[in-house]
Design a protein around this motif. Structure first.
Motif, PDB file in Angstrom:
ATOM      1  N   MET A   1       0.926  -1.193   0.217  1.00 40.84           N
ATOM      2  CA  MET A   1      -0.105   0.068  -0.058  1.00 40.84           C
ATOM      3  C   MET A   1       0.841   1.277  -0.005  1.00 40.84           C
ATOM      4  O   MET A   1       1.835   1.348   0.902  1.00 40.84           O
ATOM      5  N   THR A   2       0.587   2.087  -0.992  1.00 38.65           N
ATOM      6  CA  THR A   2       1.683   3.322  -1.006  1.00 38.65           C
ATOM      7  C   THR A   2       0.724   4.276  -1.525  1.00 38.65           C
ATOM      8  O   THR A   2      -0.120   4.275  -2.456  1.00 38.65           O
ATOM      9  N   GLY A   3       1.175   5.783  -0.945  1.00 36.52           N
ATOM     10  CA  GLY A   3       0.690   7.064  -1.516  1.00 36.52           C
ATOM     11  C   GLY A   3       1.564   7.575  -2.382  1.00 36.52           C
ATOM     12  O   GLY A   3       1.625   8.841  -2.691  1.00 36.52           O
ATOM     13  N   LEU A   4       2.833   6.857  -2.596  1.00 37.29           N
ATOM     14  CA  LEU A   4       3.908   7.617  -3.421  1.00 37.29           C
ATOM     15  C   LEU A   4       3.662   7.778  -4.898  1.00 37.29           C
ATOM     16  O   LEU A   4       3.947   8.553  -5.294  1.00 37.29           O
ATOM     17  N   GLY A   5       3.121   6.810  -5.452  1.00 40.87           N
ATOM     18  CA  GLY A   5       2.806   6.760  -6.684  1.00 40.87           C
ATOM     19  C   GLY A   5       4.265   6.758  -7.527  1.00 40.87           C
ATOM     20  O   GLY A   5       4.290   7.341  -8.739  1.00 40.87           O
ATOM     21  N   ASP A   6       5.279   6.069  -6.974  1.00 40.34           N
ATOM     22  CA  ASP A   6       6.584   6.041  -7.645  1.00 40.34           C
ATOM     23  C   ASP A   6       6.648   4.881  -8.200  1.00 40.34           C
ATOM     24  O   ASP A   6       6.863   3.792  -7.676  1.00 40.34           O
ATOM     25  N   THR A   7       6.868   4.845  -9.564  1.00 37.91           N
ATOM     26  CA  THR A   7       7.037   3.635 -10.280  1.00 37.91           C
ATOM     27  C   THR A   7       8.540   2.941  -9.805  1.00 37.91           C
ATOM     28  O   THR A   7       8.271   1.442  -9.829  1.00 37.91           O
ATOM     29  N   GLU A   8       9.291   3.590  -9.674  1.00 36.95           N
ATOM     30  CA  GLU A   8      10.554   2.810  -8.940  1.00 36.95           C
ATOM     31  C   GLU A   8      10.329   2.228  -7.807  1.00 36.95           C
ATOM     32  O   GLU A   8      10.863   1.104  -7.428  1.00 36.95           O
ATOM     33  N   ASP A   9       9.552   2.754  -6.965  1.00 34.87           N
ATOM     34  CA  ASP A   9       9.167   1.939  -5.549  1.00 34.87           C
ATOM     35  C   ASP A   9       8.323   0.618  -6.041  1.00 34.87           C
ATOM     36  O   ASP A   9       8.427  -0.287  -5.400  1.00 34.87           O
ATOM     37  N   GLU A  10       7.630   0.871  -7.013  1.00 33.64           N
ATOM     38  CA  GLU A  10       6.655  -0.178  -7.415  1.00 33.64           C
ATOM     39  C   GLU A  10       7.565  -1.455  -7.799  1.00 33.64           C
ATOM     40  O   GLU A  10       7.362  -2.403  -7.520  1.00 33.64           O
ATOM     41  N   MET A  11       8.386  -1.207  -8.650  1.00 34.29           N
ATOM     42  CA  MET A  11       9.366  -2.121  -9.263  1.00 34.29           C
ATOM     43  C   MET A  11      10.113  -2.701  -8.120  1.00 34.29           C
ATOM     44  O   MET A  11      10.551  -3.750  -8.266  1.00 34.29           O
ATOM     45  N   ARG A  12      10.655  -1.901  -7.129  1.00 33.06           N
ATOM     46  CA  ARG A  12      11.345  -2.489  -6.123  1.00 33.06           C
ATOM     47  C   ARG A  12      10.694  -3.545  -5.358  1.00 33.06           C
ATOM     48  O   ARG A  12      11.052  -4.627  -4.789  1.00 33.06           O
ATOM     49  N   GLY A  13       9.434  -3.092  -4.965  1.00 30.95           N
ATOM     50  CA  GLY A  13       8.483  -3.944  -4.323  1.00 30.95           C
ATOM     51  C   GLY A  13       8.214  -5.445  -5.028  1.00 30.95           C
ATOM     52  O   GLY A  13       8.202  -6.462  -4.611  1.00 30.95           O
ATOM     53  N   LEU A  14       7.988  -5.166  -6.390  1.00 20.74           N
ATOM     54  CA  LEU A  14       7.673  -6.275  -6.916  1.00 20.74           C
ATOM     55  C   LEU A  14       9.090  -7.224  -7.281  1.00 20.74           C
ATOM     56  O   LEU A  14       9.078  -8.589  -7.004  1.00 20.74           O
ATOM     57  N   ALA A  15      10.131  -6.553  -7.105  1.00 20.60           N
ATOM     58  CA  ALA A  15      11.342  -7.494  -7.156  1.00 20.60           C
ATOM     59  C   ALA A  15      11.787  -8.129  -5.970  1.00 20.60           C
ATOM     60  O   ALA A  15      12.110  -9.283  -5.860  1.00 20.60           O
TER      61      ALA A  15
END
Length: 306
Positions: A82-96
């Protein structure tokens, strides 16, 4: 159907209240407000899904996810960030790190409900497939693969305390002749009835019973000392004899019987779990040589190093 358990990890009480209101009718919901608490709670409740905020005091969501994925018990639990950051880099890090999805803040109830529902159902399907992979199709007992995993796990656990571990191995006497006389359908029915008798004999025990192959079965008895294991073996033999399955080709008697080998020892790091199987197999062989329809047991010694 038992409700799935959802672990919500967020340090904002208002967010927790919103998600609880959305999910509580369909799931058992538990909560954590720090990363450390999230890991402890996950190990305690074994959730079906984790809703994990990225920004947490102490361990952040990324580190929590990493530690969950390193835990062999929790590695397959799906994690939704769950994030409010809307940051693609953070999303990719989490999926990794092994997360399967993201939910954006502020929480949209319909989206949260749909995504949680989809991933919980997928996990149920995966769990069912995993169960089928370690279950003997004919008897419903564990299969050999699951037996070996369980034996390894129990050995590791019992080595911490040096407690007893016993293994029972049994074989249906003259089963080839049974199949030759009555046919394979009757042979399968016989195997199923033997499996049921094992469950009855072990119903008050903490034990795992497996079909080891063909007409051979193995029972793992964590914490059972030699006397207890021998009693269990004799109860198994009694249950099988009580079935009174006709076997006119047996050289033992008019009905189906089993030969049993039992091996017991205290668990230490100076041996391997395979030793119990090998010792029980030896006793099973001795049981057959001695005339079958009996149990023979051994308490073997584990060598001490140094």
């Amino acid at each position: 159907m038992t409700k799935a358990t959802i672990l919500v990890v967020d340090d904002d009480v208002a967010n927790i209240e919103i998600m609880n209101a959305v999910l509580e009718d369909d799931y058992d919901v538990c909560f954590a407000t720090t990363g450390e608490e999230a890991i402890d709670t996950a190990r305690s409740v074994d959730p079906d899904l984790v809703l994990l905020d990225i920004m947490l005091p102490g361990l952040d969501g990324f580190e929590v996810c990493r530690q969950l994925k390193l835990d062999p018990v929790l590695a397959d639990v799906p994690v939704i960030f769950m994030t409010g950051l809307g940051d693609t880099e953070d999303e990719m890090r989490g999926l990794a790190l092994g997360a399967i999805d993201y939910v954006a803040k502020p929480i949209q109830p319909a989206v949260l409900r749909a995504r949680v529902g989809n991933h919980v159902e997928l996990k149920r399907l995966r769990d069912k497939l995993a169960e089928l992979a370690v279950t003997d199709a004919l008897t419903g007992l564990s299969n050999r693969r699951q037996l070996e995993r369980t034996l390894e796990g129990e050995w590791v656990r019992l080595c911490r305390t040096g407690d007893w571990l016993s293994v029972i191995m049994l074989d249906i006497d003259f089963f080839k002749q049974f199949n030759d006389t009555y046919g394979h359908v009757a042979g399968d029915r016989c195997i199923v009835m033997i499996a049921a008798s094992l469950n009855r004999a072990l119903r008050r025990m903490t034990a795992v019973t497996a079909r080891y192959g063909g007409e051979e079965f193995v029972c793992i008895l964590p914490g059972a000392d030699p006397a207890t294991a021998k009693q269990v073996a004799e109860e198994i033999r009694r249950q099988v004899n009580a079935l009174q399955i006709p076997h006119e080709s047996s050289k033992v008697g008019p009905c189906v019987t089993v030969s049993i080998g039992v091996a017991s020892a205290r668990c230490t790091g100076e041996t391997t779990p395979e030793r119990w199987i090998a010792e029980a197999d030896k006793q099973l062989y001795l049981s057959k040589v001695a005339g079958r329809d009996r149990s023979i047991a051994t308490e073997f010694e584990v060598p001490c190093l140094g």
